[in-house]
Design a protein around this motif. Sequence first.
Motif, short mmCIF file in Angstrom:
data_model
loop_
_atom_site.label_atom_id
_atom_site.label_comp_id
_atom_site.label_asym_id
_atom_site.label_seq_id
_atom_site.Cartn_x
_atom_site.Cartn_y
_atom_site.Cartn_z
N ASN A 237 1.13 -0.59 0.31
CA ASN A 237 -0.31 0.12 0.03
C ASN A 237 0.75 1.59 0.46
O ASN A 237 0.66 2.28 -1.44
CB ASN A 237 -0.64 0.05 0.64
CG ASN A 237 -1.83 -0.70 1.28
OD1 ASN A 237 -2.02 -1.30 0.24
ND2 ASN A 237 -2.73 -0.63 1.69
N LYS A 240 1.93 1.60 -3.35
CA LYS A 240 1.19 2.79 -4.30
C LYS A 240 0.98 4.08 -4.02
O LYS A 240 0.56 4.96 -4.83
CB LYS A 240 -0.61 1.66 -3.94
CG LYS A 240 -0.79 0.41 -4.82
CD LYS A 240 -1.21 -0.36 -4.37
CE LYS A 240 -1.57 -1.74 -4.52
NZ LYS A 240 -3.41 -2.88 -4.21
N ALA A 241 0.86 4.28 -2.47
CA ALA A 241 0.49 5.54 -2.14
C ALA A 241 1.45 6.45 -3.02
O ALA A 241 1.55 7.83 -3.35
CB ALA A 241 0.16 5.86 -0.81
N SER A 244 1.16 7.12 -6.70
CA SER A 244 0.31 8.23 -6.67
C SER A 244 0.96 9.82 -6.52
O SER A 244 0.30 10.18 -7.35
CB SER A 244 -0.94 7.32 -5.72
OG SER A 244 -0.27 8.33 -5.08
N LYS A 250 0.67 15.63 -4.32
CA LYS A 250 -0.62 16.07 -4.55
C LYS A 250 -1.31 17.43 -3.93
O LYS A 250 -2.27 18.15 -4.44
CB LYS A 250 -1.62 14.86 -3.91
CG LYS A 250 -1.43 13.54 -4.42
CD LYS A 250 -2.91 12.04 -4.25
CE LYS A 250 -2.49 11.28 -5.08
NZ LYS A 250 -3.04 10.07 -3.64
N SER A 258 -6.86 13.48 -1.12
CA SER A 258 -6.79 13.54 0.12
C SER A 258 -6.01 12.20 -0.12
O SER A 258 -5.77 12.27 -1.10
CB SER A 258 -8.62 12.38 0.19
OG SER A 258 -8.34 11.48 -1.44
N LEU A 259 -5.06 11.18 0.84
CA LEU A 259 -4.38 10.83 1.01
C LEU A 259 -3.83 9.41 0.75
O LEU A 259 -4.60 9.19 2.44
CB LEU A 259 -2.69 11.24 1.57
CG LEU A 259 -2.12 13.10 1.40
CD1 LEU A 259 -1.59 13.01 2.64
CD2 LEU A 259 -1.62 13.15 0.19
N LYS A 260 -3.49 8.45 -0.05
CA LYS A 260 -4.66 6.92 -0.04
C LYS A 260 -3.09 6.64 1.33
O LYS A 260 -3.79 5.74 2.05
CB LYS A 260 -3.66 6.75 -1.48
CG LYS A 260 -4.63 6.92 -2.31
CD LYS A 260 -3.85 6.12 -3.65
CE LYS A 260 -5.47 6.06 -4.76
NZ LYS A 260 -4.42 5.42 -6.19
N SER A 261 -2.28 7.23 1.62
CA SER A 261 -1.15 6.82 2.20
C SER A 261 -1.95 7.05 3.77
O SER A 261 -1.09 6.19 4.73
CB SER A 261 -0.01 8.15 2.28
OG SER A 261 0.13 9.08 2.51
N LEU A 263 -3.91 5.47 4.52
CA LEU A 263 -4.94 4.01 4.73
C LEU A 263 -3.65 2.96 5.17
O LEU A 263 -3.91 2.16 5.62
CB LEU A 263 -5.31 3.16 3.43
CG LEU A 263 -7.10 4.18 2.93
CD1 LEU A 263 -5.95 3.41 1.29
CD2 LEU A 263 -7.60 3.91 3.85
N THR A 274 6.48 7.40 3.42
CA THR A 274 4.99 7.07 1.87
C THR A 274 3.90 8.80 1.85
O THR A 274 4.04 8.97 0.79
CB THR A 274 4.47 6.28 2.43
OG1 THR A 274 4.63 5.08 3.48
CG2 THR A 274 2.96 6.10 1.46
N GLU A 278 3.91 10.98 -1.73
CA GLU A 278 2.28 11.35 -1.99
C GLU A 278 2.35 12.36 -1.97
O GLU A 278 1.38 13.09 -2.57
CB GLU A 278 1.33 10.05 -1.51
CG GLU A 278 0.32 10.52 -1.78
CD GLU A 278 -0.77 9.67 -0.94
OE1 GLU A 278 -2.29 9.82 -1.52
OE2 GLU A 278 -0.95 8.93 -0.01
#
Length: 377
Positions: A237, A240-241, A244, A250, A258-261, A263, A274, A278
């Motif tokens: 994960n 992936k962050a 992205s 971002k 919003s940040l996937k990190s 998660l 991470t 991101e």
Amino acid sequence: MFKFKDYDFKHYNVSILLVIMTLGSIGMVLIQKLQDSNERQFEKQVMGYLVGIAFAIVVSLIDYHFICKFFIPLYVLNFILLFIVKFTPLGKAHYDAKRWILIPGINMEVQPSELTKIIMILFMAKFFDLTRRQINKASVILLALVLMGIPTVLILIQTDLSTSIVLAVTCMAIFFVAGLSYKIILPVIVVGVPAFVGIFWYVQQPYQILLNEYQQGRILAILHPEEYPDLMWQQTNAAKAIQSGGMVGKLLKDEGASLKSGLVPVIESDFIFTAIAEAFGFVGSVIVIGLFIILIFKIIQIAKRAKDFLGMLIATGIASLITFQIFVNIGVVTSLLPNTGIPLPFVSSGLSALLGSMLMVGILLNVSLQGSKVKEV
């Protein structure tokens, strides 16, 4: 204790504080962005930084020779704290790791292993300062290894493999710089490299007894990620962050993104790089790494210009510790190393780590204040 007449305040290394505060600001922006509405990690981190900077400035005025006079009491205190963590009810566990002491009455937890890092740098620096002319004697080498080994083992059985490795590497770096003969180093390398390869092979076997099942699983997962998706879930994960984030991240494009990190577990601590990648992209990541390089370069300069052998060893130990922690933290986040819990210095959330780091900075600044031939860069 305060030897102001020996201090050159014109060369007070404010630039180190500025680099650290910049790194801390980046971390705090991300912690505020990622924390849940019912959490107060950002507020704690801000307070920790305010107290930590003040603490570093006060400690920077205390002569490091005075502090090192108490190297034996500090070593004993460190042993007592590590003993309390593992073998008394005051020891507090999280995620099956017993690394914290719960302070009764105020419901506050501290992690003594963070204090161990600076105590052992001071202790080993003073030890080698006293034994400089006998450093290559078998008795001195054996005693040094035992003194290094006791706190390292106590941390290892918490279980905290990553911090024990960081501590061992830091102490060995001080040992090397203190003047260990190449006649000793080369045979150790010749024997040690094949031994390491053999041990690395052994710990992958089902019958090995050196690591617990979870530690072994993390090593196997990094070697065969497709076979251990559950153990690689956090790093997958994180990857992936990071991907992205792209080139510029971002947050620079949209402050409300919003940040996937968010998660990724423990994103505010061990995996905060991470969030950096991101939020600020490849460019931001390079800038953060560049700030760390500047910091380490300045610490090495302090070591080179230190007033004496003791100051040089202290600065070298701090440079080694910070460098290795950065390497391990980013290596884990980018799946180059097995998953392990090492915070990113001055950026990750965590008051014990932050205050321990600020104590190191204060002592480092005092070494700088007493340095010879100081020239600002």
